[in-house]
Design an enzyme around this catalytic site. Structure first.
Site, PDB file in Angstrom:
ATOM      1  N   ARG A  81      -3.333  -2.423  10.985  1.00  0.00           N
ATOM      2  CA  ARG A  81      -3.181  -1.935  12.357  1.00  0.00           C
ATOM      3  C   ARG A  81      -3.271  -3.073  13.357  1.00  0.00           C
ATOM      4  O   ARG A  81      -2.504  -3.116  14.315  1.00  0.00           O
ATOM      5  CB  ARG A  81      -4.222  -0.841  12.621  1.00  0.00           C
ATOM      6  CG  ARG A  81      -3.830   0.465  11.961  1.00  0.00           C
ATOM      7  CD  ARG A  81      -4.908   1.517  11.978  1.00  0.00           C
ATOM      8  NE  ARG A  81      -4.374   2.755  11.374  1.00  0.00           N
ATOM      9  CZ  ARG A  81      -5.088   3.821  11.084  1.00  0.00           C
ATOM     10  NH1 ARG A  81      -6.396   3.825  11.339  1.00  0.00           N
ATOM     11  NH2 ARG A  81      -4.528   4.888  10.556  1.00  0.00           N
ATOM     12  N   MET A 120       0.853  -1.190   0.000  1.00  0.00           N
ATOM     13  CA  MET A 120       0.000   0.000   0.000  1.00  0.00           C
ATOM     14  C   MET A 120       0.883   1.232   0.000  1.00  0.00           C
ATOM     15  O   MET A 120       1.907   1.294   0.682  1.00  0.00           O
ATOM     16  CB  MET A 120      -0.972   0.013   1.177  1.00  0.00           C
ATOM     17  CG  MET A 120      -0.400   0.130   2.558  1.00  0.00           C
ATOM     18  SD  MET A 120      -1.783   0.278   3.732  1.00  0.00           S
ATOM     19  CE  MET A 120      -0.885   0.318   5.269  1.00  0.00           C
ATOM     20  N   TYR A 164       4.660   3.289  12.774  1.00  0.00           N
ATOM     21  CA  TYR A 164       4.007   3.207  11.469  1.00  0.00           C
ATOM     22  C   TYR A 164       2.574   2.692  11.581  1.00  0.00           C
ATOM     23  O   TYR A 164       2.117   2.320  12.647  1.00  0.00           O
ATOM     24  CB  TYR A 164       4.816   2.438  10.457  1.00  0.00           C
ATOM     25  CG  TYR A 164       5.229   1.005  10.712  1.00  0.00           C
ATOM     26  CD1 TYR A 164       4.715   0.226  11.712  1.00  0.00           C
ATOM     27  CD2 TYR A 164       6.183   0.419   9.868  1.00  0.00           C
ATOM     28  CE1 TYR A 164       5.095  -1.083  11.893  1.00  0.00           C
ATOM     29  CE2 TYR A 164       6.589  -0.895  10.029  1.00  0.00           C
ATOM     30  CZ  TYR A 164       6.036  -1.645  11.046  1.00  0.00           C
ATOM     31  OH  TYR A 164       6.427  -2.937  11.206  1.00  0.00           O
ATOM     32  N   GLU A 165       1.879   2.734  10.449  1.00  0.00           N
ATOM     33  CA  GLU A 165       0.439   2.450  10.377  1.00  0.00           C
ATOM     34  C   GLU A 165      -0.369   3.388  11.272  1.00  0.00           C
ATOM     35  O   GLU A 165      -1.383   3.003  11.859  1.00  0.00           O
ATOM     36  CB  GLU A 165       0.146   0.987  10.732  1.00  0.00           C
ATOM     37  CG  GLU A 165       0.743  -0.025   9.796  1.00  0.00           C
ATOM     38  CD  GLU A 165       0.360   0.212   8.345  1.00  0.00           C
ATOM     39  OE1 GLU A 165      -0.723   0.785   8.103  1.00  0.00           O
ATOM     40  OE2 GLU A 165       1.124  -0.160   7.459  1.00  0.00           O
ATOM     41  N   GLY A 166       0.065   4.624  11.341  1.00  0.00           N
ATOM     42  CA  GLY A 166      -0.575   5.608  12.219  1.00  0.00           C
ATOM     43  C   GLY A 166       0.078   5.555  13.576  1.00  0.00           C
ATOM     44  O   GLY A 166      -0.020   4.550  14.287  1.00  0.00           O
TER      45      GLY A 166
END
Length: 598
Positions: free
Chosen positions: A296, A163, A440-442
């Site tokens: 997540r 992604m 990462y991933e927010g």
């Protein structure tokens, strides 16, 4: 030396005894064929694969890292062979849609396999983890023609997905992206732009890389309302699914990172690449969240896996490390000193790591159970109930599990003393590899604001009330059970604390929107501690019922570990409550300029 054995006994306990997965699976048509024997066989084979194929490559992969030469990325020695073993064994499509060649295993089962993968080799695991998320997105949002063309090959592992969100000027605020998508006469789009920090953006594991890219159409509205989603293969695909010409997807460089060095983190340049729109124009971010939310939870499991392998390795060290005598006198008088686990402070570190690892395993399985119910259950109300819980718990699963996983790796490293700071023991790698999972991933701060702002404040606590109701239903059944009175009393106290703190923040935020961000991280930690207390109560409840007939010590030790959580970990909620109630003023009072100087 680091060691790893998949914790199959504890995994079976959580799956079969705490959550009774077999009964749930039997009640839903899509999962009725998943028997306990099948699930157990998958766990056994998964353990063999991760222990024998992936774990031996963990340290060497960290030492070697990825190599970037002339636009190509080469993964560490052994990675490609391990990837082939994963693909040939059908593991890439374990949770995939059976209609397109996936195995359709429930999420409750796949989260346990993911834990094994991350524990054995976190860097390697990021490649198949991104692929699973990409396949899920396509299965949820792509046309039937796209699914038929791409999903079977992604499940086979011949192609692999990524992604592509972040750009140099656009991280959390995706509305700022500049990547462009120009429509072509044949229905495709020309994609031009630069993406950074793309995990697995270029490598030598699969024959093609399928990028899922956020970009903007020429007439797109400003901000996140103008984002569309495109499928952009590295190599174009012919009508017969053979590989065609290069698609002008170029790797500009790879990052030199603190950890996960065997995972290629790439700058990817789309230089007039051909893409296919997935979903509707200007609604790409909503579609991408299908993949982001999957990742997540997956990254939460990364924290768990690393915490588990760090703990196991530290306990292996502790058995042999002799230092000083026990406070109550020599435990091993025939030796020059006692093993370090005789010391209360070493026990403290070991138990902290253990109770968070086991709590995280139960919590990840609980979230997986809600995902299965939301997807497969026949009753619409039950599906919505579970989906609302997933929305509430996903930021907690990402942030709280990774925070506690990192804590576990640090506690484990500390058990080694100075040896833990030296590379040959492996402990320092786990600290480095776990650190990124909080970012990462927010970032975990963003997850906390999502929890407090979107999942609690925005719907006036509706999702939270579903969770609290679930806990109180359990307490009603456990209140009469022998040995559970301390847990029932403590959990009821903590639920009331959570409710009162939530109400206080929501009231304050109506007057001052800064209260959401000020409370967010402490609130997520408070929620996580209460959620883990619920998980531990469920585990102890089962253990209490079986301990008298058990000669292995498993259930007795589960009760003892739970008591550590109850008495020495859960009280952290007291300080978090006070921190939250202090409000935003103490954070915002200082002038901005004061942060930049003396």
């Amino acid at each position: 030396m680091a060691i790893y054995k998949a914790p199959l006994r504890d995994m079976r306990f959580v799956l079969n005894e705490v959550f009774e997965a077999d009964k749930l699976w039997a009640s839903m048509e899509a999962t009725q064929e998943v028997t306990p024997d099948l699930a157990d066989a998958i766990l056994e084979e998964g353990a063999k694969l991760t222990e024998n194929e992936l774990f031996p490559l963990n340290r060497s992969g960290d030492e070697e890292g990825c190599r970037f030469e002339n636009g190509q990325v080469f993964t560490p020695a052994g990675f490609k062979e391990a990837y082939n073993a994963l693909a040939e064994g059908g593991w890439m499509g374990l949770g995939g849609n059976p209609e397109y060649g996936g195995q359709g295993m429930p999420k409750m089962l796949t989260v346990l396999f993911e834990e094994m993968l991350y524990a054995a080799n976190a860097s390697f695991t990021l490649y198949p983890a991104l692929n699973s998320g990409a396949a899920l997105l396509l299965d949820s949002h792509a046309s039937d023609a796209i699914k038929e063309k791409y999903l079977p090959t992604l499940y086979e592992g011949r192609w692999i997905g990524t992604m592509c969100l972040t750009e140099p000027h656009s991280g959390t605020d995706l509305g700022l992206i500049r990547t462009k998508a120009e429509p072509n006469a044949n229905g495709t789009y020309t994609i031009t732009g630069n993406k950074i920090w793309i995990t697995g953006g270029e490598h030598d594991l699969a024959e093609n890389i399928i990028h899922l890219v956020l970009a903007k159409l020429p007439d797109a509205p400003a901000g996140t309302r103008g984002i569309s989603l495109f499928l952009v293969p590295k190599i174009k695909i012919n009508e017969d699914n053979s590989l065609g010409e290069f698609n002008n997807v170029n790797c500009g460089s790879i990052e030199h990172k603190m950890g996960i060095k065997g995972s290629a983190t790439c700058v990817i340049n789309f230089d007039g690449s051909e893409g296919i729109m997935i979903g509707e124009p200007n609604k790409g971010l909503a579609a991408m969240f299908t993949m982001m939310n999957y990742e997540r939870l997956s990254i939460g499991i990364q924290g768990l896996g690393l915490g588990e392998v760090a703990y196991q390795s530290a306990m292996d060290f502790a058995k042999e490390r002799l230092q000083s005598r026990a406070p109550t006198g020599a435990k091993c008088p025939d030796k020059p000193a006692d093993p370090i686990l005789v010391h209360p402070d070493v026990r403290r570190m070991a138990l902290n790591a253990r109770v968070f690892n086991e709590g995280s395993r139960a919590f990840a399985s609980y979230v997986g159970m809600q995902l299965d119910i939301s997807k497969y259950h026949a009753d619409e109300t039950t599906r919505k109930h579970a989906a609302d819980l997933v929305a509430l718990l996903t930021p907690v699963a990402k942030a709280f599990i990774t925070d506690r996983g990192f804590d576990a790796t640090v506690e484990a490293q500390q058990v080694y003393g100075g040896s833990g700071y030296c590379r040959e023991w492996g402990a320092e790698q786990y600290v480095r590899d776990a650190r990124i999972a909080q970012i990462y991933e927010g970032t975990n701060g963003i997850q906390a604001m999502d929890l407090m702002g979107r999942k609690v404040f925005a719907n006036n606590g509706e999702f939270l009330n579903i969770f609290i109701k679930d806990v109180r239903e359990f307490l009603a059944t456990a209140s009469g059970q022998n040995g559970m009175q301390p847990w029932v009393a403590a959990l009821e106290t903590e639920l009331k604390r959570l409710e009162s703190v939530t109400a206080a923040v929501m009231t304050a935020a109506k007057e001052n929107p800064e209260e959401i961000g000020a409370a967010a991280v402490d609130y997520l930690n408070l929620f996580g501690l209460v959620a883990y207390a619920y998980m531990w109560a469920r585990m102890v409840s089962v253990a209490q019922q079986k301990v008298d007939a058990d000669s292995s010590g498993f259930y007795a030790n589960k009760i003892l570990a739970g008591n550590h959580y109850l008495k020495r970990v859960l009280p952290r909620t007291l300080s978090l409550e006070q921190q939250i109630l202090a409000g935003a003023e103490v954070l915002m009072a200082m002038e901005e300029e004061a942060f930049y100087g003396n």
